[in-house]
Design a protein around this motif. Structure first.
Motif, PDB file in Angstrom:
ATOM      1  N   MET A   1       0.854  -1.196   0.000  1.00  0.00           N
ATOM      2  CA  MET A   1       0.000   0.000   0.000  1.00  0.00           C
ATOM      3  C   MET A   1       0.895   1.253   0.000  1.00  0.00           C
ATOM      4  N   PRO A   2       0.727   2.194  -0.929  1.00  0.00           N
ATOM      5  CA  PRO A   2       1.575   3.394  -0.923  1.00  0.00           C
ATOM      6  C   PRO A   2       1.407   4.155   0.394  1.00  0.00           C
ATOM      7  N   GLU A   3       2.484   4.850   0.810  1.00  0.00           N
ATOM      8  CA  GLU A   3       2.410   5.506   2.109  1.00  0.00           C
ATOM      9  C   GLU A   3       1.403   6.663   2.106  1.00  0.00           C
ATOM     10  N   THR A   4       1.408   7.430   1.002  1.00  0.00           N
ATOM     11  CA  THR A   4       0.510   8.595   0.991  1.00  0.00           C
ATOM     12  C   THR A   4      -0.659   8.371   0.018  1.00  0.00           C
ATOM     13  N   PHE A   5      -1.684   9.151   0.254  1.00  0.00           N
ATOM     14  CA  PHE A   5      -2.875   9.108  -0.602  1.00  0.00           C
ATOM     15  C   PHE A   5      -3.509  10.492  -0.571  1.00  0.00           C
ATOM     16  N   LYS A   6      -4.448  10.745  -1.510  1.00  0.00           N
ATOM     17  CA  LYS A   6      -4.989  12.111  -1.550  1.00  0.00           C
ATOM     18  C   LYS A   6      -6.398  12.188  -0.974  1.00  0.00           C
ATOM     19  N   ASN A  27      -1.718   7.228   6.647  1.00  0.00           N
ATOM     20  CA  ASN A  27      -2.659   6.548   7.557  1.00  0.00           C
ATOM     21  C   ASN A  27      -2.656   7.178   8.942  1.00  0.00           C
ATOM     22  N   ASP A  28      -1.478   7.720   9.360  1.00  0.00           N
ATOM     23  CA  ASP A  28      -1.379   8.322  10.701  1.00  0.00           C
ATOM     24  C   ASP A  28      -2.245   9.570  10.831  1.00  0.00           C
ATOM     25  N   ASP A  29      -2.580  10.206   9.697  1.00  0.00           N
ATOM     26  CA  ASP A  29      -3.424  11.404   9.760  1.00  0.00           C
ATOM     27  C   ASP A  29      -4.898  11.051   9.994  1.00  0.00           C
ATOM     28  N   GLU A  76      -7.952  -3.048   6.343  1.00  0.00           N
ATOM     29  CA  GLU A  76      -7.558  -3.625   7.642  1.00  0.00           C
ATOM     30  C   GLU A  76      -8.774  -3.552   8.549  1.00  0.00           C
ATOM     31  N   SER A  77      -8.970  -4.573   9.385  1.00  0.00           N
ATOM     32  CA  SER A  77     -10.139  -4.563  10.263  1.00  0.00           C
ATOM     33  C   SER A  77      -9.817  -5.120  11.638  1.00  0.00           C
ATOM     34  N   ASP A  78     -10.250  -4.414  12.695  1.00  0.00           N
ATOM     35  CA  ASP A  78     -10.193  -4.935  14.060  1.00  0.00           C
ATOM     36  C   ASP A  78     -11.576  -5.407  14.492  1.00  0.00           C
ATOM     37  N   GLN A 105      -8.896   8.843  -0.607  1.00  0.00           N
ATOM     38  CA  GLN A 105      -8.640   7.510  -1.172  1.00  0.00           C
ATOM     39  C   GLN A 105      -8.602   6.428  -0.097  1.00  0.00           C
ATOM     40  N   ARG A 106      -8.363   6.844   1.150  1.00  0.00           N
ATOM     41  CA  ARG A 106      -8.392   5.914   2.274  1.00  0.00           C
ATOM     42  C   ARG A 106      -9.125   6.587   3.427  1.00  0.00           C
TER      43      ARG A 106
END
Ligand code: NDP
Length: 331
Positions: A1-6, A27-29, A76-78, A105-106
């Motif tokens: 999965m690319p690190e960044t997305f828009k 993802n951290d954002d 991903e799922s918890d 996008q995510r």
């Protein structure tokens, strides 16, 4: 999965002005939640238009990734209810208002907001439907529950060239109802007839203030407009009829009297899609697969990119969008 997305990000300055900008996120954002989703498609609803332009007080936390709808697959799922690869759809629950939404996008969301993608739908088609189409289906179900069957007479749809209106007209026609439409755009008549409308009434005519009771014209109605127009619809609804009201494109007031209710047994039923319980959501999505002809969405939908959203948002708030706008996150 690319690190960044828009993602499209909304911010508000200290004068209250809203700005929209496409940004790169990681993802951290993303906010907390038990499911990370790859969003394929989102859509543009009237409420999204108000959020992006800042013309309505929709956004409750800043900064905000708007978009009240999204469709895609779980990354991903918890949650025990969803696994990576599951296809899902999400509408409402204050996503895009209080919680970050579909113009990314995510996105990380709560699994309890998700509906498994119904068999027979893909992300693009689900977002051609979106909150608007889902709400149209809830309105149709509301009329059915009030006993408004096709043999009872004509059903009126207001704000007919909009997202809710276009899909309501299409479903009602498919179910065998005689459908009349109210539109402020005479040029929409051919489009609405193509969707299945049998009668076209001008907004100008329906916006005339009414007497408490007028001649009985409609067995039922789906109203997306509110205000003076809804008051006239109520005054023209036949004995025992029902009006399903879901929108306020013309205003939030309702200058009516009790006469339609106490002399004609008319009922006015509110329809909300945002907090709609999960079981009713699943029922409505199932009905959409069954009762909304697959080919109709080609006529109703147009697809845009994330970058094109601010311009489209201005247009939907100005009442210049016809049908549905689908947002392709990978365009
Ligand atoms: P759209 O903008 O796609 O459609 C609204 C339509 O209303 C327009 O296309 C236009 O149709 C008509 N309209 C616009 N301005 C006016 C006006 N001043 N007076 C009379 N008619 C007008 O929006 P949506 O279909 O996405 O949403 C419609 C309404 O339903 C909105 O108020 C929205 O907030 C509400 N809504 C409510 C939901 C709920 O859960 N209760 C869920 C989804 C939507 P035309 O040109 O044909 O006249």
């Amino acid at each position: 999965m690319p690190e960044t997305f828009k993602a499209l990000m909304l911010t508000q300055d200290n004068t209250g002005r809203t700005s929209a900008e496409v940004r790169q996120l990681t993802n951290d954002d993303l906010p907390a939640g038990d499911v990370l989703v790859a969003v394929d498609y989102s859509s543009l609803n009237y409420k999204d238009g108000l959020a992006i332009t800042g013309k309505g007080k929709i956004v409750r936390t800043w900064p905000m990734v708007p978009g009240i709808d999204l469709a895609g697959s779980v990354l991903e799922s918890d949650s025990p209810d969803y696994a990576a690869g599951d296809r899902i759809v999400l509408t409402g629950w204050s996503v895009g208002e209080k919680y970050w939404g579909g113009y990314s996008q995510r996105q990380r969301v709560q699994s309890k907001w998700l509906v498994p993608m119904p068999d027979g739908l893909d992300s693009q088609r689900a977002m051609a439907i979106g909150t608007a189409g889902f709400t149209a289906m809830l309105c149709v179900m509301t009329l059915e529950e009030a006993g408004i069957t096709p043999d009872k007479g004509t059903v009126l749809v207001t704000g007919a060239s909009g997202g809710v209106g276009s899909i309501a007209v299409t479903i009602l026609a498919k179910l065998g109802y005689t459908v009349a439409t109210v539109s402020g755009r005479p040029e929409s008549e051919a489009y609405l007839r193509q969707l299945g409308a049998a009668e076209f009434v001008s907004r100008e005519e329906m916006n005339q203030p009414s007497r408490p009771l007028e001649g009985q014209r409609w067995a039922g109605a789906i109203d997306t407009v509110g205000s003076t127009l809804l008051a006239r619809v109520l005054a023209e609804t036949s004995y025992g009829g029902c009006v399903a009201a879901c929108g306020l494109a013309g205003g939030a007031d309702l200058p009516t009297t009790v006469m339609p209710f106490i002399l004609r047994n008319v009922s006015l039923r509110g329809v909300d899609s945002v907090m709609c319980p999960v079981d009713r959501r699943k029922e409505a999505w199932g009905r959409l697969v069954r009762d909304l002809p697959a080919d109709a969405l080609g006529e109703i939908g147009q697809t845009i990119s994330l970058e094109e959203l601010p311009g489209a948002a201005e247009k939907i708030v100005a009442g210049q969008i016809r049908g549905r706008v689908i947002v392709d996150l990978n365009r």
